[in-house]
Scaffold this motif. Structure first.
Motif, PDB file in Angstrom:
ATOM      1  N   UNK A  63       0.842  -4.283   7.832  1.00 25.35           N
ATOM      2  CA  UNK A  63      -0.300  -3.955   8.721  1.00 25.35           C
ATOM      3  C   UNK A  63      -0.768  -2.500   8.636  1.00 25.35           C
ATOM      4  N   UNK A  64      -0.094  -1.664   7.820  1.00 18.33           N
ATOM      5  CA  UNK A  64      -0.518  -0.265   7.699  1.00 18.33           C
ATOM      6  C   UNK A  64      -1.379  -0.139   6.436  1.00 18.33           C
ATOM      7  N   UNK A  65      -2.681  -0.301   6.594  1.00 17.41           N
ATOM      8  CA  UNK A  65      -3.602  -0.256   5.461  1.00 17.41           C
ATOM      9  C   UNK A  65      -4.129   1.145   5.199  1.00 17.41           C
ATOM     10  N   UNK A  66      -5.063   1.288   4.253  1.00 15.87           N
ATOM     11  CA  UNK A  66      -5.608   2.610   3.880  1.00 15.87           C
ATOM     12  C   UNK A  66      -6.225   3.370   5.059  1.00 15.87           C
ATOM     13  N   UNK A  67      -6.875   2.641   5.985  1.00 13.79           N
ATOM     14  CA  UNK A  67      -7.526   3.299   7.130  1.00 13.79           C
ATOM     15  C   UNK A  67      -6.472   3.936   8.044  1.00 13.79           C
ATOM     16  N   UNK A  68      -5.422   3.174   8.352  1.00 17.18           N
ATOM     17  CA  UNK A  68      -4.336   3.703   9.201  1.00 17.18           C
ATOM     18  C   UNK A  68      -3.598   4.827   8.476  1.00 17.18           C
ATOM     19  N   UNK A  69      -3.439   4.681   7.167  1.00 15.00           N
ATOM     20  CA  UNK A  69      -2.753   5.711   6.369  1.00 15.00           C
ATOM     21  C   UNK A  69      -3.504   7.037   6.456  1.00 15.00           C
ATOM     22  N   UNK A  70      -4.840   6.960   6.328  1.00 12.62           N
ATOM     23  CA  UNK A  70      -5.666   8.174   6.416  1.00 12.62           C
ATOM     24  C   UNK A  70      -5.430   8.886   7.750  1.00 12.62           C
ATOM     25  N   UNK A  71      -5.366   8.092   8.827  1.00 15.30           N
ATOM     26  CA  UNK A  71      -5.211   8.665  10.172  1.00 15.30           C
ATOM     27  C   UNK A  71      -3.816   9.261  10.391  1.00 15.30           C
TER      28      UNK A  71
END
Length: 717
Positions: free
Chosen positions: A531-539
């Motif tokens: 559930x930790x995708x690129x968007x969450x990774x960026x944040x």
């Protein structure tokens, strides 16, 4: 996005419209406030997290206001009553109260006295009276409306019904309401009286209390509200009614028809007393409460920030001591990493009073585990426990100190589902003692496990809007956790869930991944977490630290998106990433003086470059190191030892509107009234002090019977 919203926010926050537009775009794209504050400085013009949170909050309010305007315009248009003038007034309304005032005449109403009169066909009579034609004979005109079927028996009945319609018409007028609301706010007084003046209570100062509405302090509002809720106080707003009635009469009565004037005067008085006054009082009290709550939440947030940002006491084996009487004092020995080594229950306090036996047990634990610090909770039996601890320290061969720890919320945590999962083999008391020990080792990591409202550094927290309080305090915890950052390989799920872009589910998945795959060796592995995708990774990536990982930059707050720029910077200066580990970058800011030129060459913004340089000079620095350190003690004072004139060091435990409470080591915190904090004028104690500050105080007075200590920080030089 409405231009008016952007202009309003820019004006309120005293920032550029371009900053507002850029920030709104970032928020709407799903970026979190900590991420925007830390990693999007070029875009926002370096707005800090406090301004960003205020902008976000006001943006929500103003958008809701716009939505409500749209709904109201549609409703009035459907009624066929929307004029250009009314539309312009609605679009110009800048508060919900002003908007609802304009909507009042068109709002569907319950069956009122006016609607009943309209059903009887008396509206034309009311309109004729309001016209005030000098030739109108009201009694004669009213006789035309006599109707037995509609229960209008005579002219008096008809006039009475017309008065009800006029009263509601006057009440529904937005201009009149706005004037009366302002007049009442500026000239009215809030009055509270006791329902039973003989009853003793904490509200006695409000038994016969009066203060101008515009001057009353927020903490008084919240106290009076609580007293009213507990049915001890009666509360009302008083104002010069004659002035308000004179205003209404002047606005409505044309003095061309004395009969009409007399009827209108009666209807105006009825309108004010029955309809307008109660509504205005309700509005003003709501506004006062909301302002008081916002102020109290702000104070709570500042206090909580200071508490969460207290410096950790690292590399010490700590004995957590949860004091109690009947059930005994619960002890937990915790090693430097926070692991529980041992637990025990001793009974040095009443009714058992097994002092010698308890001392022996504690001395054994100190010897066995090399304990260097005892963290004792400040709750029930704390004073008695402290006396025993001081005796133990005197008998101890090794150097041991003790610290009084705020245990607020420890009992809430120890009985929680989270504590049960964390320590399934410990009982509630042992978990509480563990929490008290860990609170000094890493206050932030431990306190995030507790609902912020239960930490107890505010005032009247149970009397305010709980949703608003919760959201504000969650924001405070979020800002603190992200400011400090977390060790990706040791952080608990409770700590991780406050990291930008990380939900509760993702936090649990990070811990699960760690348990199944071993330590993270680089930040990129976060993308393998469920559930930790690129968007969450960026944040989240920039706030996660990995010590001794594959890439030295992973141990810093430099964001992965800036790794290329950071490496290019080091290369330009004849350095490499390995120099980060060896601490060779202390003079980096001197080597990279021309940041404007360098940022252009590296293709990044100047604020980002400055942040990279600052971080590489002190990789993984902890902002908490700059905060006042807790006072470690080896001896004890009692209240009876205090005398006026004594000067002591103390720790600020709580800041409230009228002063600060300072722990001077005698179990009972002393109060420094706002007037005694500093020689200069301050509007609020927070202008001078914060929770956790170490301050010098002088004893002014001691009342042992009432357990009150008056202190001053205005110590003569």
């Amino acid at each position: 996005m409405s231009d008016s919203i952007i202009k309003t926010l820019a004006s309120e926050l005293n920032i550029k419209t371009s900053q507002v537009e850029a920030t709104i775009k970032l928020i709407d794209e799903g970026n979190t406030i900590p991420f925007i504050a830390r990693y999007r400085k070029e875009v926002t013009g370096s707005l800090n997290d406090e301004v960003l949170r205020t902008l976000d909050e006001r943006l929500t309010y103003l958008r809701n206001l716009e939505d409500r305007k749209g709904q109201i315009l549609n409703i009035i248009e459907e009624q066929g009553k929307l004029t250009d003038e009314l539309k312009a007034k609605i679009e110009a309304a800048n508060t919900m109260v002003a908007l609802e005032d304009l909507y009042l005449p068109y709002r569907p109403k319950k069956r009122t006295r006016a609607t009943i009169a309209k059903e009887k066909g008396l509206e034309p009579l009311a309109e004729a009276i309001l016209e005030q034609d000098k030739n109108l004979n009201v009694t004669e005109k009213a006789s035309e409306y006599i109707n037995e079927e509609k229960e209008v028996a005579n002219a008096e009945d008809a006039i009475a019904g017309a008065k009800d319609i006029i009263a509601e018409t006057v009440s529904d007028n937005a201009t009149y309401r706005e004037y009366i609301r302002k007049f009442t706010f500026n000239n009215g007084s809030l009055v509270s009286t006791a329902k039973d003046s003989e009853e003793e209570s904490v509200y006695e100062m409000y038994y016969n209390f009066e203060e101008p509405v515009k001057k009353i302090a927020g903490h008084r509002i919240l106290a009076i509200n609580r007293g009213e809720k507990e049915k001890i106080l009666s509360v009302k707003i008083t104002v010069d009614e004659e002035s308000i009635l004179n205003y209404l009469n002047k606005m409505i009565c044309k003095s061309t028809n004395s009969e009409c004037e007399a009827i209108l005067s009666d209807a105006i008085a009825d309108s004010y007393k029955r309809l307008i006054s109660p509504a205005i009082e309700r509005d003003i009290r709501n506004e006062l409460t909301e302002t008081a709550e916002d102020g109290a939440i702000k104070v709570f947030g500042k206090n909580l920030t200071q508490l969460l940002m207290q410096p950790p006491i690292a590399n010490q084996v700590v004995l957590g001591w949860d004091p109690a009487f009947r059930t005994g004092c619960k002890l937990a020995v915790v090693d430097a990493t926070g692991k529980v080594l041992d637990t025990k229950v001793i009974f040095p306090t009443a009714p058992q009073n097994k002092v010698e036996e308890s001392k022996k047990e504690v001395l054994k634990l100190i010897d066995k585990y090399n304990i260097s610090l005892i963290s004792v909770g400040n709750g029930t039996a704390s004073r008695e426990s402290e006396m025993v601890i001081v005796d133990i320290i005197k008998e101890c061969k090794s150097k041991v100190s003790y610290v009084i720890t705020n245990e607020a919320g420890a009992s809430v945590y120890s009985a929680s589902k989270l504590a049960t999962e964390e320590f399934p083999d410990l009982n509630v008391g042992e978990r509480s003692a563990t929490s008290i020990a860990r609170r000094v080792q890493d206050p932030l990591a431990e306190l995030v496990k507790i609902d912020p409202k239960s930490i107890g550094v505010g005032q009247y927290q149970h009397d305010m809007n709980q949703k608003k309080l919760s959201e504000a305090l969650t924001g405070v915890v979020e800002d603190c956790v992200n400011k400090v950052g977390v060790d990706l390989n040791t952080a608990s799920a409770s700590l991780l869930e406050y990291i930008s872009g990380v939900s509760k589910a993702i936090a649990k998945n990070i811990v699960k991944y760690r348990e199944e795959n071993g330590k993270f060796t680089n930040r990129k592995q976060l993308l393998k977490v469920e559930k930790l995708g690129p968007k969450a990774f960026l944040q989240c990536a920039g706030f996660m630290r990995i010590a001794d990982g594959d890439n030295p930059l992973d141990a810093t707050s430099v964001h992965p998106e800036s790794y290329e720029a950071a490496n290019n910077l080091l290369k330009k200066l004849g350095l490499n990433a390995e120099d980060i580990k060896s601490g060779n970058l202390v003079g980096l800011s001197l080597m990279a003086k021309d940041t404007k030129k360098l940022s252009d060459e590296l293709g990044i913004g100047e604020p980002t470059l400055k942040d990279i340089i600052s971080e590489l000079e002190k990789p993984g620095r902890d902002p908490r190191d700059e905060m006042p350190k807790p006072i470690l003690k080896t001896d004890v004072l009692e209240m009876k030892d205090l005398a006026p004139g004594m000067i002591l060091k103390g720790t600020v435990r709580n800041v409230i509107d009228f002063g600060v409470f300072v722990d001077i080591g005698v179990h009972q915190d002393g109060l420094v009234h706002i007037s005694q904090i500093t020689d200069r004028y301050i509007k609020h104690p927070l202008d001078a002090v914060s929770v956790g500050d170490i301050v010098d105080v002088q004893v002014m007075s001691v009342d042992i019977a009432k357990k009150r200590i008056q202190l001053t920080m205005r110590i003569p030089k």
